[in-house]
Design a protein around this motif. Structure first.
Motif, PDB file in Angstrom:
ATOM      1  N   GLN A 135       0.823  -1.207   0.000  1.00  0.00           N
ATOM      2  CA  GLN A 135       0.000   0.000   0.000  1.00  0.00           C
ATOM      3  C   GLN A 135       0.853   1.251   0.000  1.00  0.00           C
ATOM      4  N   THR A 136       1.787   1.335   0.940  1.00  0.00           N
ATOM      5  CA  THR A 136       2.594   2.549   1.072  1.00  0.00           C
ATOM      6  C   THR A 136       3.560   2.722  -0.093  1.00  0.00           C
ATOM      7  N   ALA A 137       4.099   1.613  -0.603  1.00  0.00           N
ATOM      8  CA  ALA A 137       5.016   1.717  -1.749  1.00  0.00           C
ATOM      9  C   ALA A 137       4.277   2.249  -2.971  1.00  0.00           C
ATOM     10  N   ALA A 138       3.053   1.766  -3.189  1.00  0.00           N
ATOM     11  CA  ALA A 138       2.257   2.248  -4.325  1.00  0.00           C
ATOM     12  C   ALA A 138       1.893   3.718  -4.141  1.00  0.00           C
ATOM     13  N   GLN A 139       1.542   4.113  -2.930  1.00  0.00           N
ATOM     14  CA  GLN A 139       1.226   5.517  -2.668  1.00  0.00           C
ATOM     15  C   GLN A 139       2.446   6.403  -2.887  1.00  0.00           C
ATOM     16  N   GLN A 140       3.574   5.950  -2.389  1.00  0.00           N
ATOM     17  CA  GLN A 140       4.796   6.735  -2.535  1.00  0.00           C
ATOM     18  C   GLN A 140       5.155   6.934  -4.002  1.00  0.00           C
ATOM     19  N   SER A 141       5.013   5.864  -4.780  1.00  0.00           N
ATOM     20  CA  SER A 141       5.306   5.952  -6.208  1.00  0.00           C
ATOM     21  C   SER A 141       4.350   6.925  -6.899  1.00  0.00           C
ATOM     22  N   ALA A 142       3.076   6.885  -6.507  1.00  0.00           N
ATOM     23  CA  ALA A 142       2.088   7.778  -7.123  1.00  0.00           C
ATOM     24  C   ALA A 142       2.383   9.243  -6.779  1.00  0.00           C
ATOM     25  N   ILE A 143       2.726   9.518  -5.536  1.00  0.00           N
ATOM     26  CA  ILE A 143       3.042  10.896  -5.126  1.00  0.00           C
ATOM     27  C   ILE A 143       4.274  11.404  -5.877  1.00  0.00           C
ATOM     28  N   ALA A 144       5.261  10.528  -6.031  1.00  0.00           N
ATOM     29  CA  ALA A 144       6.459  10.916  -6.791  1.00  0.00           C
ATOM     30  C   ALA A 144       6.081  11.236  -8.231  1.00  0.00           C
ATOM     31  N   GLY A 145       5.160  10.451  -8.795  1.00  0.00           N
ATOM     32  CA  GLY A 145       4.700  10.723 -10.155  1.00  0.00           C
ATOM     33  C   GLY A 145       3.981  12.051 -10.266  1.00  0.00           C
ATOM     34  N   LEU A 146       3.167  12.385  -9.275  1.00  0.00           N
ATOM     35  CA  LEU A 146       2.484  13.688  -9.277  1.00  0.00           C
ATOM     36  C   LEU A 146       3.491  14.828  -9.282  1.00  0.00           C
ATOM     37  N   SER A 147       4.504  14.703  -8.451  1.00  0.00           N
ATOM     38  CA  SER A 147       5.517  15.762  -8.364  1.00  0.00           C
ATOM     39  C   SER A 147       6.286  15.905  -9.669  1.00  0.00           C
ATOM     40  N   GLN A 148       6.581  14.787 -10.315  1.00  0.00           N
ATOM     41  CA  GLN A 148       7.292  14.848 -11.596  1.00  0.00           C
ATOM     42  C   GLN A 148       6.438  15.523 -12.668  1.00  0.00           C
ATOM     43  N   LEU A 149       5.150  15.184 -12.706  1.00  0.00           N
ATOM     44  CA  LEU A 149       4.258  15.804 -13.685  1.00  0.00           C
ATOM     45  C   LEU A 149       4.125  17.307 -13.427  1.00  0.00           C
ATOM     46  N   ALA A 150       4.058  17.674 -12.163  1.00  0.00           N
ATOM     47  CA  ALA A 150       3.944  19.101 -11.823  1.00  0.00           C
ATOM     48  C   ALA A 150       5.230  19.849 -12.156  1.00  0.00           C
ATOM     49  N   ALA A 151       6.370  19.217 -11.842  1.00  0.00           N
ATOM     50  CA  ALA A 151       7.658  19.876 -12.087  1.00  0.00           C
ATOM     51  C   ALA A 151       7.870  20.145 -13.571  1.00  0.00           C
ATOM     52  N   GLY A 152       7.288  19.301 -14.425  1.00  0.00           N
ATOM     53  CA  GLY A 152       7.505  19.456 -15.862  1.00  0.00           C
ATOM     54  C   GLY A 152       6.714  20.576 -16.508  1.00  0.00           C
ATOM     55  N   ILE A 153       5.790  21.207 -15.758  1.00  0.00           N
ATOM     56  CA  ILE A 153       4.961  22.238 -16.388  1.00  0.00           C
ATOM     57  C   ILE A 153       4.773  23.482 -15.530  1.00  0.00           C
ATOM     58  N   THR A 154       5.122  23.406 -14.253  1.00  0.00           N
ATOM     59  CA  THR A 154       4.872  24.526 -13.336  1.00  0.00           C
ATOM     60  C   THR A 154       5.525  25.821 -13.812  1.00  0.00           C
ATOM     61  N   ARG A 158       2.777  26.115  -5.282  1.00  0.00           N
ATOM     62  CA  ARG A 158       2.422  26.245  -3.864  1.00  0.00           C
ATOM     63  C   ARG A 158       2.185  24.877  -3.213  1.00  0.00           C
ATOM     64  N   THR A 159       1.735  23.907  -3.985  1.00  0.00           N
ATOM     65  CA  THR A 159       1.442  22.581  -3.423  1.00  0.00           C
ATOM     66  C   THR A 159       2.669  21.678  -3.362  1.00  0.00           C
ATOM     67  N   GLU A 160       3.791  22.165  -3.857  1.00  0.00           N
ATOM     68  CA  GLU A 160       4.997  21.327  -3.866  1.00  0.00           C
ATOM     69  C   GLU A 160       5.389  20.912  -2.451  1.00  0.00           C
ATOM     70  N   ASP A 161       5.378  21.854  -1.519  1.00  0.00           N
ATOM     71  CA  ASP A 161       5.742  21.542  -0.138  1.00  0.00           C
ATOM     72  C   ASP A 161       4.777  20.523   0.464  1.00  0.00           C
ATOM     73  N   ALA A 162       3.505  20.649   0.135  1.00  0.00           N
ATOM     74  CA  ALA A 162       2.507  19.707   0.662  1.00  0.00           C
ATOM     75  C   ALA A 162       2.773  18.299   0.141  1.00  0.00           C
ATOM     76  N   ARG A 163       3.163  18.193  -1.127  1.00  0.00           N
ATOM     77  CA  ARG A 163       3.469  16.863  -1.682  1.00  0.00           C
ATOM     78  C   ARG A 163       4.717  16.282  -1.030  1.00  0.00           C
ATOM     79  N   ILE A 164       5.701  17.132  -0.799  1.00  0.00           N
ATOM     80  CA  ILE A 164       6.928  16.663  -0.139  1.00  0.00           C
ATOM     81  C   ILE A 164       6.615  16.185   1.273  1.00  0.00           C
ATOM     82  N   THR A 165       5.787  16.933   1.981  1.00  0.00           N
ATOM     83  CA  THR A 165       5.410  16.551   3.345  1.00  0.00           C
ATOM     84  C   THR A 165       4.641  15.234   3.348  1.00  0.00           C
ATOM     85  N   LEU A 166       3.732  15.081   2.387  1.00  0.00           N
ATOM     86  CA  LEU A 166       2.957  13.844   2.289  1.00  0.00           C
ATOM     87  C   LEU A 166       3.876  12.662   1.982  1.00  0.00           C
TER      88      LEU A 166
END
Length: 333
Positions: free
Chosen positions: A75-94, A254-262
């Motif tokens: 569960q946690t490994a899948a969540q961690q991978s998904a959060i990392a994917g969100l951050s990568q997608l955001a970093a590519g367009i922010t 602005r949500t980058e810090d929240a994703r890092i914290t999560l």
């Protein structure tokens, strides 16, 4: 001196009982030699099996913890991978979105919005991640994906932002919809958070993260605002469209810090699970050795006993054979 004799029928019964008893002893001794385990643990422990039951209960409890830690780790490994994917997608367009108002032509804003729309579909796919057939962001409703398609999300937001004429109004409508229990709260198809999973004595892993987490929800809002531009929101007003793209970029930034914290919070749970798993495995090994020692038979003693009982059984067979051949003629000889 009076002589007491045993009748033929009685003698036959006595020999049969002795034969059955010796055959049982041979079978038990042979089993102990083959398996290295006592055939009758209760007899060896003189009826006091409480220590053995305590060890078995501990092993059963550790087996349950092993199942929980395995599930929680997935569960946690899948969540961690998904959060990392969100951050990568955001970093590519922010950065591109934040610079939208400086673009020389509206076409560049349109291209960036189209990119954001495609990334939104990927974001929804990541939030709908499944591990071993279970949706990891749906709370207790693990058999249900937390979100429907990205296009359904945009349709709902278009309805919420209908009539908006400025980027600020669209931003307010989108943020209001995501904060509204009847908006994103109703769009979310999952359920309440999972309860903490017991992973060791007195220890439980926090698996409460769902798609309703503010870090995930606000990231969705940022991508959705940019994607709405590609669906024609604020059409005909190039300046406000660029302004909305900029707001979307600022939201993602602005949500980058929240994703890092999560991600850090989930990472802490992952470390806790791994520590518990290692500790449980060591305890299971120790108890397994103890359990084996309790039930182990001395192979030399068992082999010696087997040979002795075999010899007795062979002697009994000889006696039985001679008795079975007795007749008046043999007796008179």
């Amino acid at each position: 001196m009076t002589r007491i004799s045993v009748g033929d029928a009685s003698l036959t019964n006595i020999l049969a009982r002795q034969g059955a008893d010796l055959r049982g002893q041979v079978q038990r001794a042979a089993q102990e030699v083959a398996t290295g385990k006592h055939a009758d643990i209760g007899k060896v422990m003189r009826g006091d099996v409480a220590p053995l039951l305590a060890v078995d209960a501990s092993l059963a409890r550790l087996a349950a913890y092993k199942t929980n830690t395995t599930d929680a780790a997935f569960q946690t490994a899948a969540q961690q991978s998904a959060i990392a994917g969100l951050s990568q997608l955001a970093a590519g367009i922010t950065t591109t979105l934040m610079a939208s108002r400086d673009f020389p032509t509206p076409a560049q804003v349109n291209a960036t919005a189209a990119d954001a729309r495609g990334r939104l579909a990927s974001v929804v796919g990541l939030i709908n991640t499944q591990a071993s057939g279970r949706a990891v962001f749906s709370g207790v409703a693990t058999d249900t994906l937390p979100l429907s398609g990205a296009e359904d999300l945009l349709v709902a937001l278009e309805t919420a932002a209908a009539g908006s004429t400025t980027a600020g109004q669209v931003e307010a409508a989108v943020n209001g919809w995501f904060a509204d229990p009847l908006g994103f709260g109703a769009f979310y198809q999952g359920d309440a958070s999972l309860s903490a999973a017991p992973i060791a004595p007195g220890e439980a892993a926090d698996l409460s993260t769902t798609a309703m987490d503010p870090a995930i929800r606000d990231t969705l809002a940022g991508f959705a605002m940019a994607a709405l531009i590609d669906r024609g929101t604020l059409a005909g007003n190039a300046e406000e469209r660029a302004r909305l793209a900029q707001i979307a970029g600022q939201t993602l930034h602005r949500t980058e810090d929240a994703r890092i914290t999560l991600a850090a919070r989930i990472g802490t749970v992952e470390a806790q699970i791994e520590t518990a798993r290692t500790r449980n495995a060591a305890e299971e090994t120790s108890l397994g050795i103890l359990r084996s020692d309790i039930g182990s038979a001395d192979p030399y003693e068992a082999a010696t006993r087997l040979e002795n009982v075999r010899a007795q059984l062979e002697s009994l067979y000889l006696v039985t054979a001679r008795v079975s051949r007795l007749s008046l003629t043999e007796y008179l000889r």
